[in-house]
Design a protein around this motif. Structure first.
Motif, PDB file in Angstrom:
ATOM      1  N   ALA A 161       0.685  -1.880 -26.005  1.00  0.00           N
ATOM      2  CA  ALA A 161       0.609  -0.506 -26.506  1.00  0.00           C
ATOM      3  C   ALA A 161      -0.845  -0.078 -26.624  1.00  0.00           C
ATOM      4  N   PHE A 162      -1.069   1.229 -26.500  1.00  0.00           N
ATOM      5  CA  PHE A 162      -2.408   1.806 -26.642  1.00  0.00           C
ATOM      6  C   PHE A 162      -2.334   2.991 -27.595  1.00  0.00           C
ATOM      7  N   THR A 163      -3.385   3.162 -28.393  1.00  0.00           N
ATOM      8  CA  THR A 163      -3.458   4.278 -29.338  1.00  0.00           C
ATOM      9  C   THR A 163      -4.830   4.934 -29.252  1.00  0.00           C
ATOM     10  N   GLY A 164      -4.867   6.242 -29.434  1.00  0.00           N
ATOM     11  CA  GLY A 164      -6.118   6.988 -29.471  1.00  0.00           C
ATOM     12  C   GLY A 164      -6.175   7.839 -30.726  1.00  0.00           C
ATOM     13  N   SER A 165      -7.258   7.780 -31.463  1.00  0.00           N
ATOM     14  CA  SER A 165      -7.329   8.384 -32.793  1.00  0.00           C
ATOM     15  C   SER A 165      -8.355   9.507 -32.857  1.00  0.00           C
ATOM     16  N   THR A 166      -8.412  10.150 -34.015  1.00  0.00           N
ATOM     17  CA  THR A 166      -9.266  11.327 -34.184  1.00  0.00           C
ATOM     18  C   THR A 166     -10.753  10.998 -34.168  1.00  0.00           C
ATOM     19  N   ASP A 167     -11.127   9.730 -34.326  1.00  0.00           N
ATOM     20  CA  ASP A 167     -12.542   9.347 -34.292  1.00  0.00           C
ATOM     21  C   ASP A 167     -12.996   8.926 -32.903  1.00  0.00           C
ATOM     22  N   GLY A 168     -12.146   9.103 -31.882  1.00  0.00           N
ATOM     23  CA  GLY A 168     -12.530   8.773 -30.516  1.00  0.00           C
ATOM     24  C   GLY A 168     -12.291   7.334 -30.119  1.00  0.00           C
ATOM     25  N   MET A 169     -11.618   6.546 -30.984  1.00  0.00           N
ATOM     26  CA  MET A 169     -11.379   5.136 -30.705  1.00  0.00           C
ATOM     27  C   MET A 169     -10.066   4.942 -29.964  1.00  0.00           C
ATOM     28  N   VAL A 170     -10.064   4.012 -29.015  1.00  0.00           N
ATOM     29  CA  VAL A 170      -8.852   3.580 -28.320  1.00  0.00           C
ATOM     30  C   VAL A 170      -8.634   2.110 -28.619  1.00  0.00           C
TER      31      VAL A 170
ATOM     32  N   GLY B  71      -5.122  -2.540 -38.678  1.00  0.00           N
ATOM     33  CA  GLY B  71      -6.442  -3.037 -38.318  1.00  0.00           C
ATOM     34  C   GLY B  71      -7.123  -2.253 -37.221  1.00  0.00           C
ATOM     35  N   GLY B  72      -6.530  -1.158 -36.814  1.00  0.00           N
ATOM     36  CA  GLY B  72      -7.180  -0.315 -35.814  1.00  0.00           C
ATOM     37  C   GLY B  72      -8.051   0.725 -36.485  1.00  0.00           C
ATOM     38  N   SER B  73      -7.954   1.971 -36.052  1.00  0.00           N
ATOM     39  CA  SER B  73      -8.724   3.047 -36.661  1.00  0.00           C
ATOM     40  C   SER B  73      -8.138   3.404 -38.027  1.00  0.00           C
ATOM     41  N   GLN B  74      -8.993   3.831 -38.926  1.00  0.00           N
ATOM     42  CA  GLN B  74      -8.555   4.295 -40.240  1.00  0.00           C
ATOM     43  C   GLN B  74      -8.174   5.771 -40.222  1.00  0.00           C
ATOM     44  N   ASN B  75      -8.297   6.403 -39.063  1.00  0.00           N
ATOM     45  CA  ASN B  75      -8.021   7.823 -38.922  1.00  0.00           C
ATOM     46  C   ASN B  75      -6.684   8.042 -38.224  1.00  0.00           C
ATOM     47  N   PRO B  76      -6.106   9.235 -38.367  1.00  0.00           N
ATOM     48  CA  PRO B  76      -4.818   9.507 -37.717  1.00  0.00           C
ATOM     49  C   PRO B  76      -4.870   9.309 -36.207  1.00  0.00           C
ATOM     50  N   THR B  77      -3.769   8.824 -35.666  1.00  0.00           N
ATOM     51  CA  THR B  77      -3.631   8.581 -34.233  1.00  0.00           C
ATOM     52  C   THR B  77      -2.995   9.801 -33.577  1.00  0.00           C
ATOM     53  N   LEU B  78      -3.664  10.336 -32.547  1.00  0.00           N
ATOM     54  CA  LEU B  78      -3.205  11.546 -31.877  1.00  0.00           C
ATOM     55  C   LEU B  78      -2.380  11.264 -30.632  1.00  0.00           C
ATOM     56  N   SER B  79      -2.551  10.100 -30.010  1.00  0.00           N
ATOM     57  CA  SER B  79      -1.859   9.796 -28.766  1.00  0.00           C
ATOM     58  C   SER B  79      -1.511   8.318 -28.717  1.00  0.00           C
TER      59      SER B  79
END
Length: 644
Positions: free
Chosen positions: A441-450, A419-427
């Protein structure tokens, strides 16, 4: 045309006298010349790749040009011969702007007829304009020259860059002087100013009248032959070793995870490498994309530290490193393989993908990892690993480790983050807020979403099942985000670091600092406020933050924070230090960022960063990795840089 002059023993008391003159039959400018004493030949190279040699005869009229003995047409193609040297026993070296270095033997002599016979060729793709071959302090062979606008010194044996100077390229006036195995000095003209930089071997003696260089470790052998994608650093005192040394762990494209122990030099006080070696190699040499360190919960520092490495081919590997007990400051690092997790279909699945089909499991790769551990029972840890994959999935997997028996078992997936970003998570980043398993937990994805996630229930549930004798289920639960923060960056969130800030509110109220860097060259710092209800679940209650555009002149690749200061780096080879300034009161929450210091580091294309503070609060070391490993010491507001 070349004039050969000579001096008497009186030195410069007399004017140089003309000894011989040579004339190139090709009428092309000669760039390099050297004398081969064993054969009596004067060897030259010109700007069109030609090599020629002339017979030198004592007593000959200096106004009469010497006879041409050898002509090797287009030996370096159409590129200039930028390096020429005659060594002992009739060996001649030539290097050109075609990235090739030739070795010749002189056969015959100048009187009866001599020939330059090529006996070896070395192609150095990393140095396209070769200026010199350097031997420094018995530490190996180094090729010096230019790559585009940069002057490089390249370790030919370990295949790694040891220094990089942005100087505008070989077309700018420049000079390189090698000091007989001790070091080298490079000078170039830029903006009407002559810039001089000195490289001194760590084993060599500094000549009288010279000061020792902060780059005294620049010529130590490289740790990896290819780019380093991840680095972690921590004080060795946390592993039970007394003293003020630090342990840096690096993972690279060569599939190796290596360690280097850094400590102050007794004479200079600068940090230098005391020891280094290999922790281990990922299966089949798969590239290491990310690393994470985690102290064992069951044993603390006495049990060493777990190293989790993830990368290509969906392979995860875990080691434990520790210092031998009772060894004092001379204790050596011990490494132990713990476990490895491969994809279900194996590294090379038998079924082949047909045209038009999606990616198979063998195409997946890990993008990021963070770890934490909980004690299951005496001597037994559960190591949790939050990993992101290239198919945009994020999983929490677990590994049970029995330190007493040495056995380990993968427990499957504790949960999926959906349910987060639909794009790959980089961090990714995890923060343990309590011994009861409360974890965010925190995630950051290729579309700039955290995104912020409460994974406490999944952690507690797995530990409860294991303590009741049950095994974890394969599928795992699904966890939805507490909050989705869009537009934190205009593009990919390349790096992110998290840190819990203690002593805020109490009664189940938490504040977590999240600092991220992106492809948009921006730095983003945010405080996340969370509240824990009576059932143990977390709720998002607000945030405060600040965005610094153009924090670097390139994409940000590495960030670190302890909640009060932050360090960032990018492929611009800059290390920026920031202060986080907060104002918290009734109804007021604000966060500001102030730039403290900015400096250039020696490792090229830095893409990973980590920092650690000594337990006594003294020295702080920042490790930056890319094409090499730079270590920056922060002590008493001063900065000292070192490079491997």
């Amino acid at each position: 045309e070349i004039d050969l002059g000579g001096l008497h023993a009186g030195g410069w008391a007399e004017r140089p006298r003309l000894k011989a003159r040579m004339q190139s039959p090709l009428k092309i400018r000669v760039l390099g010349v050297d004398y081969c004493a064993s054969s009596g030949l004067i060897v030259c190279g010109d700007q069109s790749g030609n090599i020629m040699a002339f017979r030198h005869q004592d007593g000959r009229d200096p106004d009469v040009p010497l006879d041409l003995a050898i002509l090797m047409d287009r030996q370096h193609g159409m590129e200039a011969v930028s390096f020429l040297r005659c060594e002992g026993s009739g060996v001649v070296l030539s290097g050109g702007r075609d990235a090739k270095m030739y070795t010749y033997e002189v056969r015959g002599d100048a009187e009866e007829g001599a020939a330059l016979c090529p006996v070896g060729i070395h192609v150095e793709k990393h140095v396209t304009a070769i200026e010199d071959k350097v031997e420094l302090g018995g530490r190996g062979t180094y090729v010096a020259g230019f790559q585009a606008s940069d002057f490089l010194v390249w370790n030919a044996e370990h295949n790694c860059q040891v220094i990089k100077i942005r100087c505008g390229g070989w077309r700018r006036p420049h000079s390189l002087f090698v000091e007989g195995g001790v070091g080298a000095t490079f000078a170039h003209l830029k903006d009407h100013v002559i810039h001089v930089q000195r490289l001194i071997s760590g084993d060599g003696e500094v000549p009288q009248g010279s000061e020792s260089s902060d780059l005294s470790n620049t010529v130590t052998p490289g740790f990896h032959g290819l780019e380093i994608h991840s680095t972690q650093i921590l004080p060795t005192s946390r592993l039970g070793k007394p003293g003020d040394t630090f342990l840096a762990i690096t993972g690279a494209e060569d599939g190796l995870v290596r360690f280097s122990e850094w400590g102050p030099d007794g004479e200079t006080g600068h940090f230098k490498v005391h020891s280094s070696g290999i922790v281990g190699e990922c299966v089949a040499g798969t590239q290491v994309r990310a690393l994470s360190l985690c102290l064992p919960a069951a044993a603390g520092g006495a049990g060493g530290v777990y190293i989790a490495a993830v990368g290509a081919k969906e392979v995860a590997t875990v080691w434990r490193v520790s210092f031998a007990p009772g060894g004092g400051q001379e204790s050596r690092l011990q490494t132990k393989f713990v476990s490895m997790m491969e994809p279900k279909g194996g590294l090379r699945p038998k079924t082949k993908r047909k045209a038009g089909e999606g990616k198979s499991a063998a195409d997946l790769r890990y993008m990021a990892v963070d770890t934490f551990s909980h004690e299951l029972r005496r001597g037994v840890d559960v190591l949790f690993m939050l990993v992101s994959l290239s198919d945009a999935t994020v999983r929490l997997v677990a590994l049970e480790i029995d330190e007493e028996t040495g056995s380990s078992e993968w427990l499957g997936q504790a949960c999926h983050l959906v349910g987060g970003s639909q794009n790959p998570t980089l961090s990714v980043g995890c923060v343990v807020l309590g011994d009861d398993g409360t974890t965010v937990a925190f995630t950051g994805s290729t579309d700039g979403m955290v995104c912020c996630w409460d994974i406490s229930e999944a952690v507690r549930g797995l530990l409860c099942r294991l303590r009741s004798g049950a095994k974890a289920c394969e599928g795992g639960s699904e966890v939805s985000p507490l909050v989705r923060i869009e537009g934190v960056h205009d593009s990919g969130v390349n790096a992110m670091t998290t840190r819990a800030i203690e002593g805020v509110g109490g009664g189940g109220n938490y504040r977590v600092c999240v600092v991220s860097g992106g492809d948009d060259q921006a730095l983003h710092a945010k405080d996340i406020y969370l509240r824990q209800n009576q059932g143990g679940d977390l709720a998002f209650i607000g945030d405060s933050g600040v965005r610094i555009p153009n924090a670097h002149h390139s994409a940000l690749r590495g960030v670190w924070t302890d909640g009060t200061v932050a360090a960032t780096t990018g492929i611009d080879q800059r290390l920026n230090l920031w202060r986080l300034i907060r104002r918290v009161g009734e109804g007021v929450r604000s966060l500001k960022v102030q730039l403290l210091r900015s400096l250039t580091v020696e490792a090229g294309e830095t893409e990973s960063l980590d920092a650690a503070m000594a337990d006594d609060g003294g020295a702080c070391l920042v490790a930056l990795a890319g094409r090499g490993l730079s270590v920056v010491e922060l002590s008493n507001c001063s900065l000292k840089t070192h490079l491997c």
